[in-house]
Design a protein around this motif. Structure first.
Motif, PDB file in Angstrom:
ATOM      1  N   GLN A 158      50.293   5.644   8.890  1.00  0.00           N
ATOM      2  CA  GLN A 158      51.087   4.136   8.189  1.00  0.00           C
ATOM      3  C   GLN A 158      52.234   4.077   7.732  1.00  0.00           C
ATOM      4  O   GLN A 158      52.772   3.171   7.528  1.00  0.00           O
ATOM      5  CB  GLN A 158      49.217   3.956   8.191  1.00  0.00           C
ATOM      6  CG  GLN A 158      48.946   2.722   9.314  1.00  0.00           C
ATOM      7  CD  GLN A 158      47.479   2.956   8.991  1.00  0.00           C
ATOM      8  OE1 GLN A 158      46.987   2.018   8.257  1.00  0.00           O
ATOM      9  NE2 GLN A 158      46.525   2.459  10.113  1.00  0.00           N
ATOM     10  N   SER A 202      50.434  -3.446   9.981  1.00  0.00           N
ATOM     11  CA  SER A 202      50.670  -3.796  11.868  1.00  0.00           C
ATOM     12  C   SER A 202      50.799  -2.161  12.076  1.00  0.00           C
ATOM     13  O   SER A 202      51.299  -1.573  11.412  1.00  0.00           O
ATOM     14  CB  SER A 202      51.921  -4.202  12.052  1.00  0.00           C
ATOM     15  OG  SER A 202      53.067  -4.133  11.853  1.00  0.00           O
ATOM     16  N   ALA A 203      50.451  -1.938  13.048  1.00  0.00           N
ATOM     17  CA  ALA A 203      50.621  -0.473  13.610  1.00  0.00           C
ATOM     18  C   ALA A 203      52.055  -0.024  13.511  1.00  0.00           C
ATOM     19  O   ALA A 203      52.654  -1.128  14.272  1.00  0.00           O
ATOM     20  CB  ALA A 203      49.547  -0.050  14.968  1.00  0.00           C
ATOM     21  N   PRO A 204      52.414   0.676  13.215  1.00  0.00           N
ATOM     22  CA  PRO A 204      53.751   1.826  13.875  1.00  0.00           C
ATOM     23  C   PRO A 204      54.639   1.613  14.712  1.00  0.00           C
ATOM     24  O   PRO A 204      53.442   2.118  15.582  1.00  0.00           O
ATOM     25  CB  PRO A 204      53.662   3.245  12.766  1.00  0.00           C
ATOM     26  CG  PRO A 204      52.250   3.318  12.345  1.00  0.00           C
ATOM     27  CD  PRO A 204      51.092   2.144  12.667  1.00  0.00           C
ATOM     28  N   MET A 256      45.856  -5.695   6.032  1.00  0.00           N
ATOM     29  CA  MET A 256      46.730  -4.495   6.832  1.00  0.00           C
ATOM     30  C   MET A 256      47.411  -4.813   7.549  1.00  0.00           C
ATOM     31  O   MET A 256      47.624  -5.627   8.152  1.00  0.00           O
ATOM     32  CB  MET A 256      45.338  -4.161   8.051  1.00  0.00           C
ATOM     33  CG  MET A 256      43.976  -3.971   7.132  1.00  0.00           C
ATOM     34  SD  MET A 256      44.083  -2.345   7.007  1.00  0.00           S
ATOM     35  CE  MET A 256      44.131  -1.109   8.413  1.00  0.00           C
ATOM     36  N   SER A 268      57.340   2.585   9.807  1.00  0.00           N
ATOM     37  CA  SER A 268      57.233   2.127  10.619  1.00  0.00           C
ATOM     38  C   SER A 268      57.421   2.050  11.847  1.00  0.00           C
ATOM     39  O   SER A 268      57.083   1.563  12.810  1.00  0.00           O
ATOM     40  CB  SER A 268      58.357   1.091  10.072  1.00  0.00           C
ATOM     41  OG  SER A 268      59.786   1.537  10.016  1.00  0.00           O
ATOM     42  N   VAL A 277      46.464   9.345   9.001  1.00  0.00           N
ATOM     43  CA  VAL A 277      46.523   7.692   9.529  1.00  0.00           C
ATOM     44  C   VAL A 277      47.132   7.028   8.552  1.00  0.00           C
ATOM     45  O   VAL A 277      48.062   6.599   8.843  1.00  0.00           O
ATOM     46  CB  VAL A 277      45.295   6.725   9.811  1.00  0.00           C
ATOM     47  CG1 VAL A 277      45.692   5.755  10.144  1.00  0.00           C
ATOM     48  CG2 VAL A 277      43.587   6.902  10.648  1.00  0.00           C
ATOM     49  N   GLN A 278      47.333   8.054   7.657  1.00  0.00           N
ATOM     50  CA  GLN A 278      47.664   7.283   6.298  1.00  0.00           C
ATOM     51  C   GLN A 278      49.215   7.493   6.239  1.00  0.00           C
ATOM     52  O   GLN A 278      50.637   7.216   5.921  1.00  0.00           O
ATOM     53  CB  GLN A 278      47.020   7.453   4.514  1.00  0.00           C
ATOM     54  CG  GLN A 278      46.680   8.490   4.498  1.00  0.00           C
ATOM     55  CD  GLN A 278      45.871   9.257   4.756  1.00  0.00           C
ATOM     56  OE1 GLN A 278      45.136   8.849   5.596  1.00  0.00           O
ATOM     57  NE2 GLN A 278      45.114  10.252   4.091  1.00  0.00           N
TER      58      GLN A 278
END
Length: 263
Positions: free
Chosen positions: A74, A3-5, A1, A77, A70-71
């Motif tokens: 994601q 990191s979250a943007p 996974m 960045s 979500v995609q």
């Protein structure tokens, strides 16, 4: 996974990022100065992702952000959420989309040899250019070379008319007539008064089709460079075809001819 943007929320129309998006949306050649293109709407964004492209920034309207897949977020960045009024302000659409991607743009693409190619010779209508790009992608042409005087390939109007075809093509802008010689494939031009009828001709593959200015047609210089001159039969008696319609007929004929030979 991963990191979250990084997430940024913007409410001010004077924000520098908002000003950048507004220029990209409303100035047809701003992408050349900024080195980035703006893809507005989920259709163009999904088409870019399907080709493996990675956006620099994903932009969502504030009301759509909570329900955005979500995609889509994601993929970038950095994520920017704009107040709905701001998104509507920068939008070039009558009905503003709810999301878009900011993509880096490569200005240094050069003509590649040996590829099935469409040469755009001062084709000025954005709708025609986008439609020709769609036909090129559909019928196996992998490169489009736009000569100087052609509508900006990555302008908003051409992007919308292209419906995602841009991302599957090698696109060269602001080329000179002499650059056509670098293609090293037979050059075919259409004419209303000379050459073989397209349904009777033996078309080479790979090849390059030259599509000319809406009023003036293909330039004399390209006419002289052409190895084939082709006419499209018009039993209905019209003087000429729209350049995008002519391109679709010609590119389809080349594609079918190549398939028949392979079979």
């Amino acid at each position: 996974m991963g990191s979250a943007p990084q997430l940024t929320v913007i409410q001010s129309r004077d924000n520098s990022f908002v000003k950048e998006l507004r220029r990209l949306s409303q100035d047809s050649t701003a992408y050349r100065k900024q080195g980035r293109i703006w893809l507005e709407g989920d259709h163009l964004c999904r088409a870019a992702l399907a080709r493996g492209l990675k956006p620099a920034v994903a932009v969502f309207s504030e009301s759509f952000w909570p329900q955005a897949p979500v995609q889509w977020a994601q993929a970038a960045s950095k994520v920017v959420v704009l107040a709905d009024a701001l998104f509507a302000d920068i939008s070039g659409l009558e009905s503003p989309a709810r999301m878009g991607y900011l993509m880096d743009w490569d200005a240094g693409r050069q003509v590649s040899s040996g590829l099935p190619t469409v040469v755009l010779d001062r084709v000025q209508d954005a709708g025609n250019v986008g439609s020709i790009l769609r036909s090129a992608a559909a019928f196996g042409f992998t490169q489009v070379v736009a000569l100087k005087g052609t509508a900006a390939l990555w302008s908003q109007k051409v992007l919308r008319a292209g419906m995602g075809a841009h991302f599957g093509l090698h696109l060269v802008e602001a080329a000179a007539v002499d650059d056509v010689q670098l293609l090293q494939v037979p050059l075919i031009v259409t004419s209303s008064h000379q050459g073989d009828l397209i349904h009777e001709a033996r078309l080479p593959w790979p090849c390059a089709w030259a599509m000319g200015h809406e009023g003036q047609g293909v330039s004399p210089a390209l006419m002289e460079m052409a190895s084939h001159h082709i006419r499209i039969a018009q039993p209905g008696g019209e003087e000429s075809l729209n350049v995008a319609a002519a391109a679709a007929i010609c590119l389809h004929a080349s594609s079918v001819s190549a398939l028949v030979r392979q079979g």
